[in-house]
Design an enzyme around this catalytic site. Structure first.
Site, PDB file in Angstrom:
ATOM      1  CD  GLU A 152      -2.962   0.635   2.229  1.00 20.74           C
ATOM      2  OE1 GLU A 152      -3.356  -0.441   2.896  1.00 20.74           O
ATOM      3  OE2 GLU A 152      -3.138   1.628   3.155  1.00 20.74           O
ATOM      4  CG  ASP A 211      -3.572   9.488   7.358  1.00 23.75           C
ATOM      5  OD1 ASP A 211      -3.446   8.408   7.644  1.00 23.75           O
ATOM      6  OD2 ASP A 211      -3.681   9.989   5.857  1.00 23.75           O
TER       7      ASP A 211
END
Lengths: 273, 405
Positions: free
Chosen positions: A49, A60
Site C-alpha cells: 500500500e 491520518d
C-alpha cells in the site's frame, strides 16, 4: 483475474493470511522510497500500500501526517507516485500495489486521466479515504474501465443496513478500519476484530484486510489469522522516521533497518498458527 | 419575491447535499453514518415547533436579537454617495454573528443526546460562541485553534478559557483555521459516539452548509423587515466579508430572489491578489475537494492545498462555502476583494466616524463599501454586515500602527 485476486487466492491456498505494509510515497526522499518499494516484496510484503501525500490528511494520525509533509517537501505528487510505481513494475510484475490517498489530487489530475495513467503504471487498487460511495460516481466508471479495483473502507460505524451499499462496487478486497479513530493511534482488541469478521463475512466473499493500530509481528500474526490480511502503516512510517538524522536526511542504514522490520512483521503472518 | 422552486436561488441544496457542482459529503467512511444522522436530526428539528421556540427564546433573550439596522450617517456623508446601513450583529452576545449558528447547533447536539462538543476556530469568535453555549447548557467543550491564531487572537483565547473550554493549539500546517479544522475532524472520528462537531462556517460536508446558512438567515430576514420599515423599499446592494462565508450567506440568502438587490462578497486579498499571499478562494482559486465539500480552493497544479494569508484570522482560509461557489458560478453574487491595508484603513475610519471598532473581518467589507459607495447616487441604499466587533483585534492593530500601549 486481477493481480489482487491472484495474490489473495495464492495466499489462501498457502493457508495463511496476507501481510500488507504501507509506506508513504517519496518518504523520506524519492531515491530512498524507490529502494524501499523495490525491497518490500523480498521482505515479505504480499500486497503493497502506497500513501499518496495530501496537505490536509484529515483521517491520518501524527506519524503519517508528518511523513506526508516530508514527502511534499521532496516534491511528491500523484503523477510522480505513478512514475515510481511504473519503475517498480520493471522488476516486479506480480506484487499488487494499492494507492491510498485523498480525492483532491485525483480530481485535479482528472478522473479519466488518472485512471488510465494509474493502470498504465501498474496500479491494482485504489483507496480514496474521503470519497464515500455517495460521491464516487465520477471516479467509479473510469477506474472500473481501467481494470483497477475499488478498495472500500468499512468502519465499525458502518452498520449492517449500510453495508450492501458500501460493498456494491467494491472489488479486490475491502479494508476494515479496526478502530473509530485516525491512523496509528489506538489499537483494536482481537475480540472486536473477530466480531467484525463474523459480521462482515455475512455480506461479502471479498478478502478482508484489517488496519489502523496494528503495530507488531504478534498482532500481524493474530489479525491475519482471524481476517484475510493485516495492514501495518504508522509503525513502519515511524521506523522510517527513526532512521532520519537531525536534518531529516535518511541515515545510511535506513533501507536495511526498515526492511528488516517489515521482514519481522511479515514473519508474523507467515509463522502464525 | 420569486416562489421557491426551480427558478429560485434559494432552493438548494439538492437532497444529496449538492449546490450544482459544489457541496456534497466527502468524508471518511467512519464519519459518514454520523453525517447522515446529523442530517436526519437537523431536518426533524427544523420542523419541530418546540425546537424553533427554544431557539427563538434564546436568540431574543440571550443573544439579544434582533440586532439593529443602523444608518451610518457620518460614513455616508464622508463617502458622498449611497446611503450606508450597518447590520449590527457585532452587538450580539459574544460579539459576532457566530452566536446565531452556535446556539442552533448546540441545541441540536443536545437533542441528539450528544454529551461533548468540539469546534474549530480561526479568529476565535466561533470558539467563544461555542464555549458560551456549552457553558450555558453545561456541556464540555474542546476548541481546536491554529497555534498562529492562538497568538494573534489572544483575547479570545482567554475568553474561551474563562468560559470553561479546553483550547487545543494545532501545530500542523500553517497553524491556522484550515489546520484547526483537520484536527477537529480527527477528534470527531475518534469520538463518534458521544461528540458533536459544531462547524462555524457555511462549509464542510452536507448538511452543515445548509444548516449553518439556515441558522444565519435570521440576519437577512431581520434586515429585510428593518429596511422596509426604514426606507419603504429593499436595498440596492448588500455587502459582506467572506472567509467560509457564513455571515454573508446569512445576510444574502433571504434576498437572493430579489432581482433588484445586488450582492458583493468581499474576500481577503491579503497582501494583494497579484501576490500568493491572500485568502481569495473565488478570485484566486479553482474547484477542488477539501473538508467534506467540493468548492473553490487555493491549490496548486497537483491538487495540494495552498496556505491562505490574511491579517484577519477569521478570513484566513483557503476555501469558501459551497453555496457561494455555486452562486459565483451562477453569477448571482459578485465576489470582490480587499487587502490587509485597506481593511486596516476601514477599521480606523469606522472608529473615527462612527465610534465603532469593527472586527478585522467586516473591516474588509467596509473597505469595499468605502471604495464603491462614493461612485453611487445618493438615493441608492447599501446594507453592510457588521458581523463582529473589533475588541479581539485591538492589540494586533495597535501594534501594527505602532501605538504605544
Amino acid at each position: 483475474m486481477s493481480r489482487l485476486e491472484r495474490r489473495f487466492a495464492a495466499i489462501k491456498a498457502e493457508g495463511r493470511g496476507a501481510f500488507i505494509p504501507f509506506i508513504t510515497s517519496f518518504d523520506p526522499d524519492p531515491a530512498t522510497f524507490q529502494r524501499l518499494l523495490a525491497g518490500l516484496p523480498g521482505a515479505g510484503a504480499d500486497v503493497i500500500e502506497i500513501g499518496v501525500p495530501f496537505t490536509d490528511p484529515a483521517a491520518d494520525g501524527p506519524s503519517v501526517q508528518a511523513s506526508g509533509l516530508r514527502a511534499l517537501k521532496q516534491g511528491v505528487s500523484l503523477k510522480k507516485t505513478l512514475a515510481a510505481v511504473a519503475e517498480f513494475r520493471k522488476s516486479d510484475n506480480e506484487t499488487p500495489i494499492v494507492l491510498m490517498g485523498y480525492f483532491n489530487p485525483i480530481y485535479i489530475m482528472g478522473c479519466e486521466t488518472f485512471a488510465k495513467a494509474a493502470a498504465e503504471a501498474g496500479v491494482d487498487g485504489l483507496i480514496t479515504v474521503d470519497l464515500p460511495p455517495e460521491e464516487e460516481a465520477e471516479l467509479r466508471d473510469p477506474i472500473k474501465a481501467a481494470g483497477i479495483d475499488i478498495v472500500r473502507l468499512i468502519a465499525p460505524t458502518t452498520l449492517d443496513d449500510r453495508l450492501p451499499y458500501v460493498l456494491e462496487h467494491a472489488s479486490g478486497f475491502f479494508y476494515y478500519v479496526s478502530i473509530t479513530g485516525i491512523t496509528g493511534t489506538a489499537s483494536p482488541t482481537l475480540d472486536s476484530i473477530e466480531a467484525a469478521v463474523k459480521r462482515l463475512k455475512k455480506h461479502t466473499d471479498l478478502p478482508m484486510a484489517v488496519g489502523f493500530g496494528i503495530r507488531s509481528p504478534e498482532m500481524v500474526g493474530k489479525v491475519s489469522q482471524v481476517a484475510d490480511a493485516a495492514v501495518v502503516g504508522s509503525a513502519i512510517v515511524e521506523r522510517v522516521t527513526a532512521n532520519l538524522d537531525d536534518q531529516g536526511q535518511a541515515k545510511p542504514d535506513l533501507v536495511e533497518d526498515v526492511l528488516g522490520f517489515v521482514q519481522q512483521l511479515a514473519a508474523g503472518a507467515r509463522n502464525a498458527n | 419575491m420569486s416562489p421557491q422552486g426551480v427558478n429560485s436561488y434559494r432552493a438548494g441544496p439538492s437532497p444529496d447535499g449538492h449546490f450544482g457542482l459544489f457541496g456534497g459529503r466527502y468524508v471518511a467512511e467512519t464519519l459518514m453514518p454520523l453525517i447522515l444522522e446529523v442530517e436526519k436530526a437537523y431536518y426533524a428539528a427544523r420542523q419541530d415547533p418546540s425546537f424553533l421556540e427554544e431557539l427563538n427564546h434564546y436568540l431574543t433573550h440571550y443573544v439579544g436579537r434582533p440586532s439593529p439596522l443602523y444608518f451610518a450617517e457620518r460614513m455616508t456623508k464622508e463617502l458622498g454617495g449611497a446611503k450606508i446601513y450597518f447590520k449590527r450583529d457585532e452587538l450580539n452576545h459574544t460579539g459576532s454573528h457566530k452566536a446565531n449558528n452556535c446556539l442552533g447547533q448546540v441545541l441540536l447536539a443536545k437533542r441528539m443526546g450528544k454529551t461533548r462538543i468540539i469546534a474549530e476556530t480561526g479568529a476565535g469568535q466561533h470558539g467563544v460562541a461555542t464555549a458560551t453555549f456549552c457553558a450555558l447548557f453545561d456541556l464540555p467543550c474542546v476548541v481546536y485553534m491554529g497555534a498562529t491564531d492562538v497568538e494573534r487572537q489572544a483575547p479570545n483565547v482567554a475568553r474561551m478559557k474563562l468560559l470553561g473550554a479546553e483550547i487545543v493549539p494545532v501545530t500542523s500546517g500553517a497553524q491556522t483555521l484550515k489546520d484547526a479544522m483537520n484536527e477537529a475532524l480527527r477528534d470527531w472520528v475518534a469520538h463518534v459516539d458521544d461528540t458533536y462537531y459544531v462547524i462555524g462556517t457555511a462549509a464542510g460536508p452536507h448538511p452543515y452548509p445548509e444548516m449553518v446558512r439556515d441558522f444565519q438567515c435570521v440576519m437577512g430576514n431581520e434586515a429585510r423587515e428593518q429596511i422596509l420599515a426604514a426606507e419603504g423599499r429593499l436595498p440596492d446592494a448588500l455587502v459582506a466579508c467572506i472567509g467560509g462565508g457564513s455571515n454573508s450567506i446569512g445576510l444574502f440568502h433571504p434576498f437572493l430572489d430579489d432581482d433588484g438587490v445586488e450582492m458583493y462578497g468581499v474576500e481577503a486579498a491579503g497582501r494583494g491578489l497579484d501576490t500568493d499571499e491572500h485568502a481569495a478562494a473565488i478570485n484566486g482559486g479553482s474547484p477542488g475537494v477539501l473538508h467534506g465539500n467540493r468548492t473553490y480552493l487555493l491549490q496548486d497544479e497537483n491538487g495540494q492545498i495552498d496556505e491562505a494569508h490574511s491579517i484577519s484570522a477569521g478570513l484566513d482560509y483557503p476555501g469558501i462555502g459551497p453555496e457561494h461557489s455555486w452562486l459565483a458560478a451562477e453569477g448571482r453574487i459578485k465576489y470582490v476583494a480587499a487587502t490587509d491595508d485597506e481593511a486596516i484603513e476601514a477599521f480606523q475610519a469606522c472608529a473615527r466616524l462612527e465610534g465603532i471598532l469593527p472586527a478585522l473581518e467586516p473591516a474588509h467589507a467596509l473597505a469595499y463599501v468605502m471604495r464603491w459607495a462614493g461612485t453611487l447616487a445618493k438615493d441608492k441604499i447599501i446594507i453592510m454586515n457588521l458581523c463582529g466587533r473589533g475588541d479581539k483585534d485591538v492589540f494586533a492593530i495597535a501594534k501594527r500602527l505602532g501605538l504605544p500601549l
